[in-house]
Each structure stands twice: as structure tokens, then as C-alpha cells.
Design a protein around this motif. Structure first.
Motif, PDB file in Angstrom:
ATOM      1  N   VAL A 140       0.859  -1.119  -0.058  1.00  0.00           N
ATOM      2  CA  VAL A 140       0.267  -0.047   0.179  1.00  0.00           C
ATOM      3  C   VAL A 140       0.912   1.238   0.152  1.00  0.00           C
ATOM      4  N   GLY A 141       1.884   1.060   0.575  1.00  0.00           N
ATOM      5  CA  GLY A 141       3.006   2.120   0.621  1.00  0.00           C
ATOM      6  C   GLY A 141       2.678   3.038   1.602  1.00  0.00           C
ATOM      7  N   PHE A 169      -9.896  -0.508   0.877  1.00  0.00           N
ATOM      8  CA  PHE A 169     -10.243  -1.301   1.992  1.00  0.00           C
ATOM      9  C   PHE A 169      -9.192  -1.229   3.105  1.00  0.00           C
ATOM     10  N   GLU A 170      -7.907  -1.815   2.663  1.00  0.00           N
ATOM     11  CA  GLU A 170      -6.734  -1.822   3.536  1.00  0.00           C
ATOM     12  C   GLU A 170      -6.514  -0.641   4.216  1.00  0.00           C
ATOM     13  N   CYS A 179      -5.069   1.934   7.832  1.00  0.00           N
ATOM     14  CA  CYS A 179      -4.366   3.155   8.134  1.00  0.00           C
ATOM     15  C   CYS A 179      -5.277   4.077   8.984  1.00  0.00           C
ATOM     16  N   LEU A 180      -6.342   4.290   8.218  1.00  0.00           N
ATOM     17  CA  LEU A 180      -7.491   5.382   8.968  1.00  0.00           C
ATOM     18  C   LEU A 180      -7.950   4.590  10.181  1.00  0.00           C
ATOM     19  N   ALA A 187     -12.691   8.226  -3.532  1.00  0.00           N
ATOM     20  CA  ALA A 187     -12.939   6.910  -3.875  1.00  0.00           C
ATOM     21  C   ALA A 187     -14.510   6.509  -3.936  1.00  0.00           C
ATOM     22  N   TYR A 188     -14.956   7.073  -2.517  1.00  0.00           N
ATOM     23  CA  TYR A 188     -16.444   6.545  -2.198  1.00  0.00           C
ATOM     24  C   TYR A 188     -17.517   7.429  -3.205  1.00  0.00           C
ATOM     25  N   GLU A 189     -16.917   8.586  -3.560  1.00  0.00           N
ATOM     26  CA  GLU A 189     -17.867   9.481  -4.448  1.00  0.00           C
ATOM     27  C   GLU A 189     -17.735   8.742  -5.866  1.00  0.00           C
TER      28      GLU A 189
END
Length: 146
Positions: A61-62, A105-106, A111-112, A141-143
């Protein structure tokens, strides 16, 4: 007989385990966490994960997943020096500018979620600030998926 279940009771709900046994197990878990964290700091600091055989860090993911996903556990284990080092990295080195796609998702759960859980426990405002920043980026991303 059998092993111990959570809550300091022997399996099957029989007699509680002696306090010394519970404390010994708790301390063993804390020491295992400290050992794992030390290896991560030494060989993979800032990477998503440590590959223990090769002693190399790996990103997928970085965003320093191991740091962000471990902060709450470090706090609960009272590993204050390790927690402070992780918070310092969040403040000074966490970079959301990624040229490649991420796993929404990850990134959301590890992270969040990791930063928000650690903020809730510790009150470290930088964790909330960086969570808000990441949440705003994830909102796109959700929008788009709407």
C-alpha cells in the motif's frame, strides 16, 4: 484441564488462573510485541511490513501499514517509547502522495482505523489531524463508486 481462556479463567469456566500466571502471560505478550517491533524498526521502518526471513521491508500500500496498524496496541501494551516513535513517523514522514492505486479497504481499516483507534486511546492530536487528511483523500474513492 486445558489452556486458559480470556478473562483469567481456566478453560471450561472452572477455577480462575492465579494472578501471577495471568501477569506472566501478559508480560510474555508485551515482550513478543516489543521484539517484533524492534525487528520492524531495524529492518523495515516506514514500509508496510517486515519480511522476517530476508530482513527486508515490503510495501504493497505504501503507507507504513505496520506503524499505523500497531499504534493502538503499542499504547495498550504501555510501550511508550515505541508508540512515540510511531507517532513521530506519522507526524514527520507519512506521505499520502502515491503515484499508484491503493487498496481502499486496507487503507480504510488499517491506516485510517489504526490512527483513529490510537487517537481515541492517547489523545495525540496529530493522529486525528492525519486521519482527517486521509479521510478526505479516501472520500474521493467513495464518491466515484457511488
Amino acid at each position: 484441564g486445558g489452556g486458559a481462556a480470556g478473562g483469567g479463567e481456566a478453560a471450561g469456566g472452572s477455577e480462575p488462573l492465579p494472578a501471577a500466571t495471568v501477569e506472566e502471560k501478559r508480560q510474555a505478550v508485551v515482550e513478543a510485541l516489543r521484539h517484533s517491533w524492534k525487528g520492524y524498526e531495524q529492518y523495515a521502518w516506514g514500509k508496510d511490513e517486515l519480511q522476517p526471513v530476508s530482513h527486508k521491508g515490503k510495501d504493497w500500500v505504501g503507507l507504513g501499514l505496520t506503524i499505523l496498524d500497531s499504534l493502538d496496541v503499542l499504547w495498550m501494551a504501555n510501550l511508550t517509547k515505541e508508540f512515540a516513535h510511531g507517532v513521530e513517523w506519522v507526524r514527520d514522514s507519512l506521505n499520502y502522495e502515491r503515484p499508484k492505486p491503493i487498496s481502499v479497504f486496507e487503507t480504510t481499516i488499517r491506516c485510517l482505523g489504526g490512527m483513529l483507534a490510537a487517537y481515541e486511546l492517547s489523545g495525540e492530536k496529530v493522529l486525528l489531524d492525519r486521519s482527517i487528511e486521509l479521510g478526505e483523500k479516501l472520500q474521493k474513492a467513495y464518491e466515484l463508486s457511488g
